[in-house]
Scaffold this motif. Structure first.
Motif, mmCIF file in Angstrom:
data_model
loop_
_atom_site.group_PDB
_atom_site.id
_atom_site.type_symbol
_atom_site.label_atom_id
_atom_site.label_comp_id
_atom_site.label_asym_id
_atom_site.label_seq_id
_atom_site.Cartn_x
_atom_site.Cartn_y
_atom_site.Cartn_z
ATOM 1 N N ALA A 185 39.730 11.899 -13.620
ATOM 2 C CA ALA A 185 38.729 12.587 -13.617
ATOM 3 C C ALA A 185 37.254 11.579 -13.812
ATOM 4 C CB ALA A 185 38.537 13.719 -14.454
ATOM 5 N N MET A 186 37.589 10.638 -14.761
ATOM 6 C CA MET A 186 36.492 9.809 -15.261
ATOM 7 C C MET A 186 36.614 8.396 -14.605
ATOM 8 S SD MET A 186 36.361 10.886 -19.075
ATOM 9 C CE MET A 186 36.472 12.739 -19.370
ATOM 10 N N MET A 187 37.348 8.101 -13.722
ATOM 11 C CA MET A 187 37.825 6.660 -13.297
ATOM 12 C C MET A 187 36.707 5.713 -12.517
ATOM 13 S SD MET A 187 39.029 5.537 -9.793
ATOM 14 C CE MET A 187 40.490 6.196 -9.097
ATOM 15 N N GLU A 188 36.824 4.530 -12.878
ATOM 16 C CA GLU A 188 35.676 3.639 -12.764
ATOM 17 C C GLU A 188 36.458 2.709 -11.526
ATOM 18 O OE1 GLU A 188 34.627 1.122 -16.055
ATOM 19 O OE2 GLU A 188 32.481 2.324 -16.363
ATOM 20 N N PRO A 189 36.107 3.369 -10.171
ATOM 21 C CA PRO A 189 36.694 2.480 -9.266
ATOM 22 C C PRO A 189 36.451 1.012 -9.134
ATOM 23 C CG PRO A 189 35.267 4.396 -8.359
ATOM 24 C CD PRO A 189 35.067 3.894 -10.073
ATOM 25 N N THR A 190 37.565 0.318 -8.795
ATOM 26 C CA THR A 190 37.296 -1.032 -8.515
ATOM 27 C C THR A 190 36.780 -1.467 -7.296
ATOM 28 O OG1 THR A 190 39.608 -1.269 -7.764
ATOM 29 C CG2 THR A 190 39.537 -1.553 -9.975
ATOM 30 N N LEU A 191 36.834 -0.278 -6.068
ATOM 31 C CA LEU A 191 36.371 -0.693 -4.736
ATOM 32 C C LEU A 191 34.749 -0.585 -4.829
ATOM 33 C CD1 LEU A 191 38.507 1.345 -2.136
ATOM 34 C CD2 LEU A 191 38.485 -1.022 -2.799
ATOM 35 N N LYS A 192 34.412 -1.715 -4.415
ATOM 36 C CA LYS A 192 32.839 -1.902 -4.493
ATOM 37 C C LYS A 192 32.279 -0.749 -3.634
ATOM 38 C CE LYS A 192 29.560 -5.663 -4.065
ATOM 39 N NZ LYS A 192 29.128 -6.097 -2.869
ATOM 40 N N GLY A 193 31.230 -0.343 -4.158
ATOM 41 C CA GLY A 193 30.437 0.683 -3.630
ATOM 42 C C GLY A 193 30.904 2.318 -3.636
ATOM 43 N N TRP A 194 32.055 2.406 -4.191
ATOM 44 C CA TRP A 194 32.655 3.777 -4.293
ATOM 45 C C TRP A 194 32.584 4.277 -5.790
ATOM 46 C CZ3 TRP A 194 35.142 6.606 -0.734
ATOM 47 C CH2 TRP A 194 35.352 6.172 0.760
ATOM 48 N N LYS A 195 31.998 5.490 -5.861
ATOM 49 C CA LYS A 195 31.678 6.114 -7.184
ATOM 50 C C LYS A 195 32.608 7.064 -7.404
ATOM 51 C CE LYS A 195 27.556 7.653 -8.099
ATOM 52 N NZ LYS A 195 26.032 7.674 -8.028
ATOM 53 N N VAL A 196 33.138 7.537 -8.688
ATOM 54 C CA VAL A 196 33.566 8.553 -9.233
ATOM 55 C C VAL A 196 32.936 9.245 -10.263
ATOM 56 C CG1 VAL A 196 35.875 9.758 -10.140
ATOM 57 C CG2 VAL A 196 36.031 8.063 -8.593
ATOM 58 N N GLU A 197 32.505 10.704 -9.909
ATOM 59 C CA GLU A 197 31.779 11.181 -11.130
ATOM 60 C C GLU A 197 32.555 12.605 -11.425
ATOM 61 O OE1 GLU A 197 27.290 10.955 -10.486
ATOM 62 O OE2 GLU A 197 28.330 10.798 -8.448
ATOM 63 N N THR A 198 32.606 13.111 -12.590
ATOM 64 C CA THR A 198 33.424 14.078 -13.303
ATOM 65 C C THR A 198 32.681 15.621 -13.189
ATOM 66 O OG1 THR A 198 34.134 12.325 -14.840
ATOM 67 C CG2 THR A 198 34.735 14.970 -15.360
ATOM 68 N N ILE A 199 33.693 16.477 -12.690
ATOM 69 C CA ILE A 199 33.257 17.888 -12.888
ATOM 70 C C ILE A 199 34.079 18.495 -13.887
ATOM 71 C CG2 ILE A 199 32.894 20.266 -11.412
ATOM 72 C CD1 ILE A 199 31.366 18.115 -9.881
ATOM 73 N N GLY A 200 35.415 18.263 -13.865
ATOM 74 C CA GLY A 200 36.335 18.628 -14.921
ATOM 75 C C GLY A 200 37.491 18.048 -15.131
ATOM 76 N N ASP A 201 38.205 18.134 -16.280
ATOM 77 C CA ASP A 201 39.633 17.262 -16.486
ATOM 78 C C ASP A 201 40.553 18.106 -16.409
ATOM 79 O OD1 ASP A 201 39.358 18.299 -18.946
ATOM 80 O OD2 ASP A 201 39.935 16.606 -19.612
ATOM 81 N N ASP A 202 40.558 19.434 -16.300
ATOM 82 C CA ASP A 202 41.799 20.184 -16.632
ATOM 83 C C ASP A 202 41.980 21.402 -15.610
ATOM 84 O OD1 ASP A 202 44.429 20.265 -18.272
ATOM 85 O OD2 ASP A 202 43.476 21.726 -19.288
#
Ligand code: O2Y
Ligand code: MN
Length: 600
Positions: free
Chosen positions: A276-293
């Protein structure tokens, strides 16, 4: 606020009934304010329950240690008290509601009788989900634990506004919690009162009630979380046509700025918070959190499923969380305003747990014993937790509290599978996706070398959390898929935990999982190719760019192990047999289809 100001007769009767039964010395209404939180926290510090951490290291934060007999959820003491055993189904402990009420609330010797003597009863009006969202629901938790009040302040939205709404007649889930440790005058209190030998975590789906007794820990005591947001809410969702699921929700943005929302179900301890809080290694991609459970989802007018995170905080597993495994969780807790349960405390007033980036030479372990670097004993309990406000997460999505929710494009299901199951597999239809969810499983023990371990099935990661018969739960998912005008999410099964025959991990996981998210994202837009196989659609190509991986490993991750799958079929049959004639026929049809395709 006090009880005399309430005008709703039913609410007053309910409250007065519990006051009369539990006989607290005092009743305090919670308002969710910082002032009241600090007052209770200071009181807990004075009583030796909370230990204030160093304000430079962890501002406004506390450590707390539980009783050794009260360190986790207790599934064997968790009951669904529906009218009949059949309604609770084969995966839940059932008790007759009349019998359970007698055990807990009996006027002569019910466990709740006089259980709050010498203590304060706190009345916590809370909302699961943003106040006023059409997807949110309200509850009131009565508790005699200051620790629970502080945690509920972080995990839910506590406000007098909610009490007003309930007083005006809005429905609410009735939650009662006691640690089960009354105090007589002159008795010395424990720093973690509980009744470890008589724990009851009980749910009454017909009356939307939760009665919890004897434990002060996490999911047993913070009743908004597993008890309400999953067990009771799953029944409400069945009755009202929506979904209450054990799922994280993430926002995925591609390099062009296009956004999709993904919800994912994994069994406990499979890295949901990390994803849910991942930092993508793929350039330009973004992960943001809404919820974790937990995710609650309702259909919008456009036919899409809209999800909210009903919680306001994270109750994350501490051990194993580090700048390497989950930097955004570390940044969240480093901002302070947290409660750390069963972690170790360092000499400089900070917190420590196994797997953290740096190990101190000395600390005090969760059992209050001196601990030295290199000791065999664990400094933190393996189920040690941080309670942290979600708003502090550096990658919290700006829309995480949008009352309308976010439209879900894809569901991910998964488990821990060392063998057979590929990195990612796309369902060919909604029914096939429900089959994938219903057959979610992990190996019972950490299988080492490409060996098929005996499977523990955890359908939809809801095994301990579904408040009714799981066969009917599968039917509810199938019904959702038949709603007219529905624009349903695509469904995927992922497996980050595959090992090669020599025992090495085939997949690096963590931020590299963004490669799988990219394929999912592009499949949702019909922009990535797939190969049709007997188990579903597998990626034709995955973006492995920049990953130093043997070609053979890539191939193994993305291929259908026909012989391996044939070996899994009997286990699925045994698993399905548990649900008897409540197993929807569509799922047996899916199983037959799979068996046929594998033997072609
Ligand atoms: O042991 C507990 O009381 C907590 S269990 C838990 C906490 C946060 C999120 N998920 C879980 C779980 O067991 O799935
Ligand atoms: Mn969970």
């Amino acid at each position: 606020m006090d009880i005399t100001k309430l005008k709703n007769k039913k609410l007053v009767e309910w409250l007065q009934g519990w006051i009369d039964l539990c006989t607290p010395d005092e009743v305090v209404f919670c308002d969710g304010s910082k002032k009241q939180y600090n007052k209770i926290a200071n009181m807990l510090v004075k009583a030796g329950v909370f230990i204030k951490l160093d304000d430079e290291k962890k501002p406004n934060s506390y450590a707390v240690r539980s009783d050794v007999g009260d360190v986790a959820r207790v599934e064997e003491r968790t009951f669904i008290c529906s009218k009949t055993k059949e309604e609770a189904g084969p995966t839940n402990n059932w008790c007759d509601p009349v019998e359970m009420r007698a055990i807990l609330c009996g006027k002569q010797n019910g466990l709740y009788k006089g259980c709050m003597k010498g203590r304060t009863m706190y009345v916590i009006p809370f909302s699961m989900g943003p106040v006023d969202s059409p997807i949110s629901k309200y509850g009131i938790e009565l508790t005699d634990s200051g620790y629970v009040v502080c945690n509920m302040n972080i995990m839910t939205r506590v406000s007098p506004k909610i009490l007003e709404r309930i007083d005006d007649g809005t429905e609410f889930v009735k939650c009662v919690h006691s640690v089960g440790a009354p105090l007589n005058p002159g008795d010395a209190d424990s720093t973690w009162p509980c009744d470890a030998k008589h724990k009851y975590i009980t749910h009454f789906p017909d009356t939307r009630e939760i009665l919890s007794y004897g434990s002060g820990y996490g999911g047993n005591a913070l009743l908004g979380k597993k008890c309400f947001a999953l067990r009771i809410a799953s029944v409400q969702a069945r009755d009202e046509g929506w979904l209450a699921e054990h799922m994280l929700i993430l926002k995925l943005t591609n390099p062009k700025g296009s956004v999709k929302y993904v919800a994912a179900a994994f069994p406990s301890a499979c890295g949901k918070t990390n994803l849910a809080m991942m930092e993508p290694t793929l350039k330009g991609w973004k992960v943001e959190t809404i919820g974790d459970d937990i995710a609650w989802m309702k259909f919008g007018e456009d036919g899409r499923l809209y999800a909210i995170n009903p919680e306001a905080g994270f109750f994350g597993v501490a051990p194993g969380t580090s700048m390497q495994s989950n930097p955004n969780a570390m940044r969240t807790v480093n901002k302070g305003n947290c409660i750390f349960t069963n972690c170790a405390i360092t000499e400089d007033g900070d917190i420590f747990w196994e797997g953290m980036d740096e190990t101190p030479d000395f600390c005090v372990d969760w059992l209050r014993r001196p601990w030295k670097k290199g000791s065999k004993a664990k400094a933190a309990n393996p189920n040690a937790r941080f309670t942290a406000p979600a708003s502090q997460c550096p990658v919290i999505a700006k829309e995480w509290e949008d009352p309308a929710g976010v439209p879900i494009s894809a569901f991910l299901f998964g488990g821990r599978r060392a063998a057979v199951v590929p990195l990612v597999n796309e369902a060919t239809s909604w029914e096939h996706g429900v089959f994938l969810g219903a057959t979610m499983a992990s190996e019972k023990t950490a299988a080492a070398a490409g060996v098929v371990g005996e499977l523990r099935f955890d359908p939809f990661a809801m095994l301990p959390f579904c408040g009714y018969h799981m066969g009917d739960y599968f039917a509810h998912w199938l019904k959702i898929g038949k709603k007219s005008g529905a624009k349903l999410p695509k469904i995927y099964y992922v497996n980050w935990f595959r090992k090669a025959a020599d025992g090495h991990w085939l997949w690096p996981g963590f931020g590299e999982n963004s490669r799988v998210l990219k394929w999912v994202f592009e499949r949702c837009d019909d922009k990535a190719d797939a190969v049709s196989t007997p188990i579903g659609n597998l990626p034709k190509d995955l973006d492995f760019g920049g990953l130093d991986m043997p070609e053979a490993d890539k191939k193994e991750l993305l291929s259908c192990d026909v012989e391996g799958w044939k070996g899994v079929i009997p286990e699925i049959k045994n698993h399905f047999a548990k649900f008897g004639d409540r197993l929807p026929k569509e799922l047996n049809k899916q199983l037959e289809g799979l068996e046929k395709r594998l033997s072609k």
